[in-house]
Design a protein around this motif. Sequence first.
Motif, short mmCIF file in Angstrom:
data_model
loop_
_atom_site.label_atom_id
_atom_site.label_comp_id
_atom_site.label_asym_id
_atom_site.label_seq_id
_atom_site.Cartn_x
_atom_site.Cartn_y
_atom_site.Cartn_z
N THR A 1 22.02 -57.28 6.15
CA THR A 1 21.71 -58.06 7.34
C THR A 1 20.97 -59.35 7.00
OG1 THR A 1 19.68 -56.79 7.65
CG2 THR A 1 21.66 -56.01 8.78
N GLY A 2 19.96 -59.27 6.15
CA GLY A 2 19.18 -60.46 5.80
C GLY A 2 18.07 -60.76 6.78
N TRP A 3 17.79 -59.88 7.74
CA TRP A 3 16.69 -60.09 8.67
C TRP A 3 15.95 -58.77 8.87
CZ3 TRP A 3 18.08 -57.35 13.21
CH2 TRP A 3 19.45 -57.11 13.36
N GLU A 4 14.80 -58.84 9.51
CA GLU A 4 13.94 -57.68 9.64
C GLU A 4 13.87 -57.19 11.08
OE1 GLU A 4 10.12 -58.62 8.10
OE2 GLU A 4 10.79 -58.76 6.01
N MET A 5 13.55 -55.91 11.24
CA MET A 5 13.30 -55.33 12.55
C MET A 5 11.79 -55.22 12.74
SD MET A 5 16.17 -52.27 12.67
CE MET A 5 15.57 -51.70 14.25
N ASN A 6 11.33 -55.58 13.95
CA ASN A 6 9.89 -55.53 14.19
C ASN A 6 9.38 -54.14 14.54
OD1 ASN A 6 10.93 -55.22 16.73
ND2 ASN A 6 10.00 -57.04 17.60
N PHE A 7 10.30 -53.20 14.83
CA PHE A 7 9.90 -51.83 15.11
C PHE A 7 11.01 -50.90 14.64
CE2 PHE A 7 10.10 -48.00 17.71
CZ PHE A 7 8.81 -47.51 17.57
N THR A 8 10.64 -49.92 13.83
CA THR A 8 11.61 -48.93 13.35
C THR A 8 10.94 -47.57 13.26
OG1 THR A 8 11.06 -49.44 11.03
CG2 THR A 8 12.96 -50.58 11.99
N VAL A 9 11.67 -46.56 13.60
CA VAL A 9 11.20 -45.20 13.42
C VAL A 9 11.39 -44.76 11.97
CG1 VAL A 9 11.53 -42.80 14.15
CG2 VAL A 9 11.65 -44.63 15.83
N LEU A 10 12.49 -45.22 11.36
CA LEU A 10 12.78 -44.93 9.97
C LEU A 10 12.65 -46.22 9.16
CD1 LEU A 10 15.92 -42.65 10.49
CD2 LEU A 10 13.56 -41.93 10.09
N PRO A 11 12.46 -46.13 7.84
CA PRO A 11 12.28 -47.34 7.02
C PRO A 11 13.49 -48.26 7.09
CG PRO A 11 11.64 -45.36 5.80
CD PRO A 11 12.32 -44.89 7.05
N ALA A 12 13.22 -49.57 7.06
CA ALA A 12 14.29 -50.58 7.08
C ALA A 12 13.85 -51.78 6.27
CB ALA A 12 14.61 -50.98 8.52
N ALA A 13 14.82 -52.46 5.66
CA ALA A 13 14.57 -53.65 4.85
C ALA A 13 15.69 -54.65 5.09
CB ALA A 13 14.48 -53.29 3.36
N PRO A 14 15.44 -55.96 4.85
CA PRO A 14 16.50 -56.97 5.07
C PRO A 14 17.74 -56.75 4.23
CG PRO A 14 14.34 -58.01 4.87
CD PRO A 14 14.15 -56.58 4.51
N THR A 15 17.64 -55.99 3.16
CA THR A 15 18.81 -55.73 2.31
C THR A 15 19.67 -54.57 2.82
OG1 THR A 15 17.43 -54.31 0.90
CG2 THR A 15 17.67 -56.62 0.25
N ASP A 16 19.22 -53.90 3.85
CA ASP A 16 19.99 -52.79 4.39
C ASP A 16 21.24 -53.29 5.11
OD1 ASP A 16 18.21 -50.89 3.46
OD2 ASP A 16 16.98 -50.98 5.28
N PRO A 17 22.30 -52.49 5.15
CA PRO A 17 23.54 -52.92 5.81
C PRO A 17 23.42 -52.89 7.33
CG PRO A 17 23.78 -50.69 4.99
CD PRO A 17 22.45 -51.17 4.50
N TYR A 18 24.42 -53.46 7.98
CA TYR A 18 24.43 -53.52 9.44
C TYR A 18 24.49 -52.13 10.07
CZ TYR A 18 24.93 -58.60 9.81
OH TYR A 18 24.71 -59.95 9.77
N TRP B 1 23.20 -49.40 9.15
CA TRP B 1 21.89 -48.75 9.17
C TRP B 1 21.00 -49.34 10.26
CZ3 TRP B 1 19.59 -44.52 8.08
CH2 TRP B 1 18.21 -44.45 7.93
N PHE B 2 21.07 -50.67 10.44
CA PHE B 2 20.30 -51.31 11.50
C PHE B 2 20.78 -50.87 12.88
CE2 PHE B 2 17.65 -55.12 10.09
CZ PHE B 2 17.31 -54.53 8.88
N LEU B 3 22.10 -50.73 13.03
CA LEU B 3 22.63 -50.26 14.31
C LEU B 3 22.19 -48.83 14.58
CD1 LEU B 3 26.25 -51.71 14.10
CD2 LEU B 3 24.34 -52.59 15.44
N PHE B 4 22.17 -48.00 13.57
CA PHE B 4 21.70 -46.63 13.73
C PHE B 4 20.23 -46.60 14.10
CE2 PHE B 4 19.74 -42.86 11.74
CZ PHE B 4 20.38 -41.87 12.48
#
Length: 392
Positions: free
Chosen positions: A56-73, A75-78
């Motif tokens: 994705t290249g961007w960050e989420m301001n709130f996540t229940v599970l870990p997330a990073a800008p290198t994660d795929p789309y 995972w962010f949708l999930f």
Amino acid sequence: MIALSPWRSRTARSFLLQGGFLILLVGAITAAFLTARANLSAQGMTSGFDFLWKSTGWEMNFTVLPAAPTDPYWWFLFLGLINTLVMGLLGLGGATVIGLAVGLMRSGQNPAARLLATVYIEIFRNLPLILQLFFWYALANSLPNPREAVSVGSALLSSRGIYLPGLAIPYGPAMATVGILFLGFALSLWVTLSARFKRMERAPRRRLLVGLLTLTALVTASVVVTSHVPGADWVTRPELKGLRIDGGIRIQPEFACLAIAIMTYGGAYVGEIVRGGFKAVGRGQTEAARALGLSPWQVFSRVRLPLAFRAMLPILINQYVWLIKATTLGIAVGFSDFFMIIASSITHSGQTLELIGILMGGFLALNFTLSAILNRVNRAIALKGHNMGGAA
């Protein structure tokens, strides 16, 4: 013999007309799809779902599970879908508690309680939800900075969020603990309502339910104990260190404001549904219970509440589905729900049609699952042949 025209047969006419309509509908959808694909190709945009495996290249301001800008789309949708589910469950739970309290106050005999409940319902039900959301968000932003945070017991309130005490265990085991508790609750509810257990005697079913709850408590305790760092405190409390607050659990303002708005707004509607459910209980049942010598609490818990719940559940299902969809307003204050992740993904990837399809599928899955569970509960508690037992 003279062959009869197919138009003289009602069945044949119906079949031909429906077949022709279906062919036209499929043709229109196919033409729209090919036209959209051609327009996207003309603009240099490719269609498909290959982008889901790109970072994705961007960050989420709130996540229940870990997330990073290198994660795929994907995972962010999930994660966005999980955020919406958590917000929905929290909002529905809070709205139910508030609505039950307000509905009982409106159904009681105390004039002051009835007036207070009426004022609450008239205020929060007649103000738009997004207006209430902006009010709570402005109120959260007006809180002092961390150096001047307001202390409420062991909690700290500041413009950066609400800091609460929490267990001193790593993030992974904490999520596993929540998952175990949720699974144990779901299994207990299934045991209580499943038709397979209706043939069982009450005592064996109760022992099975107690066993499930005990097993859930033991597994949860074992996860907490084994993940705890030896020699460290069991509870971490928020403390002011310099210009920031360390320790404890931080609840972001966006999450807290959206949850409060959904709870207070939904609680007003649930309160009216609860009041209507109690009014649907016939006076004869109450008088019969009193004639049998039941105490006021027994009349309420064993007669009025079960009958009122059967009457209000079909309407509550519609209200709950609406509140799940209301979580999409979190985009107005920057909460990373499923809708906001879809909107951000469209901006960064340009895959508009695919992402809108994913958005529709996600909300259909959430709402259909919620409706199926609550309709199952409704069928399990319905009184056969009674006008309160209609399915939603």
